[in-house]
Design a protein around this motif. Structure first.
Motif, PDB file in Angstrom:
ATOM      1  N   THR A 142      42.075  18.677  44.889  1.00 49.92           N
ATOM      2  CA  THR A 142      41.515  18.364  46.194  1.00 49.92           C
ATOM      3  C   THR A 142      40.131  17.743  46.107  1.00 49.92           C
ATOM      4  O   THR A 142      39.296  18.139  45.286  1.00 49.92           O
ATOM      5  N   ALA A 143      39.861  16.752  46.945  1.00 49.86           N
ATOM      6  CA  ALA A 143      38.507  16.226  47.109  1.00 49.86           C
ATOM      7  C   ALA A 143      37.774  17.116  48.097  1.00 49.86           C
ATOM      8  O   ALA A 143      36.827  17.819  47.763  1.00 49.86           O
ATOM      9  N   ARG A 144      38.230  17.135  49.330  1.00 51.57           N
ATOM     10  CA  ARG A 144      37.683  18.033  50.354  1.00 51.57           C
ATOM     11  C   ARG A 144      38.839  18.420  51.264  1.00 51.57           C
ATOM     12  O   ARG A 144      39.254  17.639  52.117  1.00 51.57           O
ATOM     13  N   VAL A 166      46.832  20.329  42.774  1.00 50.44           N
ATOM     14  CA  VAL A 166      46.193  21.258  41.852  1.00 50.44           C
ATOM     15  C   VAL A 166      44.988  21.878  42.548  1.00 50.44           C
ATOM     16  O   VAL A 166      44.147  21.157  43.102  1.00 50.44           O
ATOM     17  N   GLU A 167      44.888  23.195  42.513  1.00 46.35           N
ATOM     18  CA  GLU A 167      43.831  23.931  43.213  1.00 46.35           C
ATOM     19  C   GLU A 167      43.747  23.491  44.673  1.00 46.35           C
ATOM     20  O   GLU A 167      42.676  23.319  45.234  1.00 46.35           O
ATOM     21  N   VAL A 182      50.101  23.844  42.358  1.00 48.28           N
ATOM     22  CA  VAL A 182      49.698  24.891  41.419  1.00 48.28           C
ATOM     23  C   VAL A 182      48.226  25.186  41.667  1.00 48.28           C
ATOM     24  O   VAL A 182      47.403  24.271  41.622  1.00 48.28           O
ATOM     25  N   ARG A 183      47.897  26.444  41.947  1.00 48.59           N
ATOM     26  CA  ARG A 183      46.491  26.769  42.189  1.00 48.59           C
ATOM     27  C   ARG A 183      46.198  28.216  41.824  1.00 48.59           C
ATOM     28  O   ARG A 183      47.101  29.038  41.679  1.00 48.59           O
ATOM     29  N   SER A 184      44.897  28.482  41.660  1.00 48.95           N
ATOM     30  CA  SER A 184      44.443  29.860  41.490  1.00 48.95           C
ATOM     31  C   SER A 184      44.564  30.583  42.820  1.00 48.95           C
ATOM     32  O   SER A 184      44.329  29.995  43.878  1.00 48.95           O
ATOM     33  N   ASP A 185      44.903  31.867  42.774  1.00 46.19           N
ATOM     34  CA  ASP A 185      44.966  32.676  43.991  1.00 46.19           C
ATOM     35  C   ASP A 185      43.557  33.221  44.261  1.00 46.19           C
ATOM     36  O   ASP A 185      43.234  34.368  43.947  1.00 46.19           O
ATOM     37  N   HIS A 186      42.706  32.374  44.856  1.00 48.03           N
ATOM     38  CA  HIS A 186      41.302  32.739  45.051  1.00 48.03           C
ATOM     39  C   HIS A 186      41.149  33.897  46.031  1.00 48.03           C
ATOM     40  O   HIS A 186      40.205  34.688  45.906  1.00 48.03           O
TER      41      HIS A 186
END
Length: 357
Positions: A142-144, A166-167, A182-186
């Motif tokens: 992501t950019a924003r 991604v993220e 696919v991303r971290s589970d923040h």
């Protein structure tokens, strides 16, 4: 497209998917079935494939074109080329890039990098540029998020190249788009930080986040954990703007946040990212507060948290694993195309406990 280039594409398809179907492959390249069948005949004569009804498969000596004379899958002749678009190549993202690069090397894939400098318009330009350059798939960090997301979805639909986010969440994307993510589970990462502090007796945990793509997930996870533990819901939750050269705005935010925490009875805080957590540690020490005895701090990102004067306990998103899994997801999409359902994968962060808690 010249004959040898077509034949190279056929061999890459065989290594990726194990089979070439003439009608589907010809349609994808915009060529006639007769042209592809002639190429298959030439490659069969060279012993590089075996013709079957409707197409071709790898020869019985299945390593011939992958590691034979053709060298498909080597660094000079990759099986596929995958683009990776990131906001920048510093701080958080080098491990993501490294994870993707390691997985690409292992799979015989070439990785091509592009950056957006957090500009949503540049995101669309990079998607088009990489697609037009002939990459087989694109990983998009992501950019924003939520800034002109519709333009991003429109661009992905327009280019037709497989895209793995991604993220970044695929939430809000049109259901007509087949997008993997696919991303971290923040949110979970924030919860394990609050859990850690609550287990140590803290009944009020503040939250300070710099404006970022990660912050909204952190805020949600912090709120869930506060409610689950029955902690003080009035604990300060604050946002720090992106720092500007020499204007002192970050220091002012840190001082005010610490004041608000102490006034509310909060003696612990989760802080995103690491450098902001280091700044809060410095402000606390200036006030004569001992960390962790008087005030506990958990950083989020774990890039430089261990280097603080009091090594900071930190949540570490699985950045290497995210990059690796994203590349593997791209590769699977190329292998199976529309035969596999889209995937929305979340990987759990870990908590590295140090002296600040």
């Amino acid at each position: 497209m010249i004959a040898e280039e077509r034949r190279e594409r056929i061999l890459r398809e065989l290594v990726l998917r194990g089979r070439v179907e003439v009608p589907e492959f010809a349609a994808r390249l915009g060529l006639s079935g007769m042209t592809i069948r002639r190429d298959l005949a030439v490659l069969a004569e060279r012993g590089l494939l075996r013709r079957v009804h409707g197409g071709a498969v790898l020869p019985d000596a299945a390593d011939a074109p992958a590691i034979g004379a053709r060298g498909i899958g080597s660094s000079g002749r990759p099986i596929a080329t995958i683009g990776l678009i990131v906001p920048d190549a510093t701080y958080y993202f080098p491990p993501v890039i490294r994870g993707a690069s390691d997985a690409a090397r292992a799979a015989g894939v070439r990785l091509v990098l592009g950056t957006t400098s957090y500009d949503a318009r540049e995101e669309a330009r990079q998607l088009i540029r990489l697609s037009e350059s002939g990459v087989d798939a694109i990983m998009l960090v992501t950019a924003r998020p939520q800034i002109d997301d519709q333009a991003t979805w429109d661009t992905i639909a327009k280019i037709g190249t497989p895209v793995v986010l991604v993220e970044r969440s695929a939430g809000g994307a049109p259901t007509s788009l087949r997008i993997d993510a696919v991303r971290s589970d923040h949110s979970y990462g924030a919860e394990i930080a609050v859990d850690h502090l609550a287990e140590r007796g803290h009944r009020s945990v503040g939250l300070l986040c710099r404006e970022s793509a990660t912050a909204p997930w952190i805020v949600r996870g912090h709120a869930r954990a506060i409610e689950r533990w029955g902690l003080d819901p009035s604990a300060p939750v604050a946002t720090a703007p992106s720092p500007r050269w020499g204007d002192g705005s970050t220091a002012d935010v840190l001082r005010q946040f610490l004041d608000d925490c102490l006034a509310a009875g909060a003696r612990a805080a989760l802080v995103l990212p690491d450098d902001l957590a280091l700044g809060l540690l410095g402000v606390a020490e200036e006030r004569g507060l001992r960390v962790p005895e008087d005030f506990a701090i958990v950083a989020y990102d774990d890039e430089i948290a261990s280097l603080a004067s009091v090594p900071l306990t930190a949540v570490a998103p699985p950045k290497l694993a995210v990059g690796r899994r994203a590349l593997e997801t791209c590769f699977m999409r190329l292998e199976e195309r529309d035969e596999t359902p889209s995937q929305r994968t979340k990987l759990a962060p870990a908590l590295n406990v140090r002296d600040s808690t």
